[in-house]
Enzyme design. Structure first.
Site, PDB file in Angstrom:
ATOM      1  CG  ASP A  94       1.128  -0.467  -0.731  1.00 11.36           C
ATOM      2  OD1 ASP A  94      -0.030   0.393  -0.774  1.00 11.36           O
ATOM      3  OD2 ASP A  94       2.006   0.148  -1.575  1.00 11.36           O
ATOM      4  CG  ASP A 325      -2.478   3.464  -0.979  1.00  9.58           C
ATOM      5  OD1 ASP A 325      -2.337   2.183  -0.414  1.00  9.58           O
ATOM      6  OD2 ASP A 325      -1.920   3.831  -1.750  1.00  9.58           O
TER       7      ASP A 325
END
Length: 533
Positions: A94, A325
């Protein structure tokens, strides 16, 4: 969150400290930390998880390689080995989260009522047995009774993190051994989640490898206070240990596999030049965000539903900040942008906020270009943006991975990142983007370039050729200046009615409201005032 929850959180951590005190041995000096390698393959037909272990290995260039693994939870997972017992933990990559944490073997559930005063419309959450089954049976949970794990020496003994899909974890800040394909990272610090809230509508998260820059989350101190806590990131810890020479990394993702390189990027995966785009400046921004100038929709087909035999390209001005992201599956753009894309195919934007068009309104040669300025344009096939096809008497309907985003959070997730090579350098305030080599695979020979070297001559708007004019030495330390990890993908799916299925980590969070799962709540000062009000 209600104040009583934070009183409870401190009590829970105190109880944890008492129960595990005998399991920790305070050993002087720094711990050795290494990451071992494991690779799993993705079955496209069955869409199920397969795990195939491989030995630790090094690329022919001498760089350590870590394979990531595919799971069905909607993300790219790295296999991180922790502890003296050298167990492998599958953790979500992440780029929007700072802290690396893993789920404890004795994890217990947090209920919605323990966290929120008003639970109307909030899922009650999974039970303890459900979380343990999903996290500890399907993956591996951390057993601190059979390892050399110990608490950090910091006065901040615990952490609390909340994510955009309402996932909330509470736990301890730890130090233990970790293993990186033959490399040792001393004193690796990470979080151990002992309490967790997971909606029943989404997959349980077994843990996270945080790749963002350092940012403040919520901590709990040894003197029972809620405090601001800035945990060390995995990237910063690699730099501090002189394993890599710059807090930067390159990411290659595709539908099956991927690759993460700390300190460098892989020339073999790139076609053409790397375009270096400025990170968008903001006083409080700690995300990898850039300015998306425009989107171009290129149509090149006729159909039963679209009468025009030939259509020209349509430029759509965007001129807004978007965040890259890896923890987000879909693409979230401004409402008018999404509507304009739908209009190009005489489609609609559904009540869930994504584009719905007839499948015969586009061909394999149709694509959408994301334009970042200075010739940094990257194409994604419309066909590759289809997340679900539904049969209909009037023609098959295609749902696209293009969503209306929240005004505070426009995101380019995996459906974009799978079609570019991306390089992240916060210190230089640059993100490098490059077209992919169509023949690239994660198993091919690596041709790794050092990011620091590549950026030395770069100024705003310039690009760096994927074929250097001079050879660069990247053996900055005895370990080399880059770490290579490989990944495999975890796609999400969409149900017949168009709503995201539980396979997606964003099912009830980001998919419905356009908020990334990686959007950590940063409100320590508010929590302190609530606690002592």
């Amino acid at each position: 969150m209600k104040a009583s929850f934070f009183v409870f959180a401190i009590s829970a951590l105190q109880a944890l400290q008492a129960s595990v005190a005998s399991a920790y041995s305070e050993v002087p000096g720094k711990r050795s930390v290494v990451l071992n390698l494991q690779h799993s393959q993705y079955d496209h037909v069955a869409r199920k998880l397969e795990r195939t272990k491989v030995l630790n290995k090094r690329d022919s260039s001498g760089y350590p390689v870590l394979d990531l693994e595919y799971t069905d939870a909607g993300g790219y997972f790295a296999n991180l080995t922790l502890g003296s017992n050298e167990r492998v933990y599958s953790l979500t990559l992440d780029t929007g989260s700072p802290y690396t944490w893993v789920t404890a073997k004795n994890i217990t559930a947090l209920s919605a009522s323990e966290i929120w005063s008003d639970t109307d419309g909030v899922d009650a959450g999974r039970s303890t047995s459900d979380i343990r089954t999903n996290a500890c049976t399907n993956y591996t949970c951390f057993d601190y009774s059979s390892t050399t794990a110990r608490r950090t020496n910091s006065s901040t003994i615990g952490f609390l993190a909340s994510y955009g899909d309402n996932t909330t974890v509470l736990g301890y800040n730890m130090v233990d051994n970790a293993y990186f394909a033959g490399l040792t990272l001393p004193g690796f610090e990470f979080g151990l989640a002992t309490r967790e809230y997971d909606s029943s509508q989404i997959s349980v998260t077994p843990g996270i490898i945080g790749l963002s820059v350092a940012m403040t989350i919520t901590g709990i101190s040894s003197d029972d206070k809620v405090v601001a806590f800035t945990p060390p990131t995995i990237v910063d810890q690699l730099v501090s240990a002189n394993v890599i020479d710059t807090p930067a990394f390159g990411i290659y993702l595709n539908e099956d596999v991927g690759e993460l390189i700390f300190g460098g990027y892989d020339k073999a995966k790139i076609n053409g030049s790397v375009h270096w785009v400025n990170i968008s400046s903001s006083d409080d921004s700690t995300f990898y965000s850039v300015n998306l100038e425009s989107i171009t929709v290129t149509n090149s087909t006729s159909s039963n539903n679209v009468q025009s035999s030939k259509r020209s390209s349509k430029d759509i001005e965007v001129n807004t900040t978007v965040t890259l992201d890896t923890g987000t599956v879909y693409i979230y753009l401004p409402e008018d942008t999404v509507e304009s894309i739908a209009d190009q195919y005489q489609g609609i934007v559904s009540e869930y906020g994504y584009v719905v068009i007839y499948c015969d309104s586009f061909s394999d040669s149709d694509y959408i270009s994301f334009n970042f300025g200075s010739d940094a344009d990257f194409h994604v096939s419309v066909n590759d943006l289809v997340i679900y096809r539904q049969e209909s008497t009037s023609g098959d309907i295609c749902y696209l991975a293009l969503f209306e985003g929240d005004t505070s959070s426009y995101l380019l997730g995996q459906y974009f990142l799978q079609y570019v090579y991306s390089i992240y350098d916060w210190d230089a305030q640059k993100i490098g983007l490059a077209a992919l080599n169509s023949n690239a695979t994660s198993t091919a020979n690596h041709q790794i370039l050092n990011i620091n070297s590549a950026l030395r001559s770069v100024t705003s708007g310039q690009s760096v050729s994927a074929t250097p004019t001079v050879s660069m030495s990247i053996a900055a330390t005895s370990f080399g200046s880059s770490l290579v990890l490989t990944a495999s993908a975890s796609p999400s799916s969409t149900s017949v009615d168009g709503s995201s299925s539980s396979d997606s980590s964003e099912a009830s969070g980001a998919a419905s409201v356009g908020v990334s799962i990686s959007a950590i709540v940063l409100c320590a000062s508010t929590l302190i005032s609530l606690l002592f009000a």
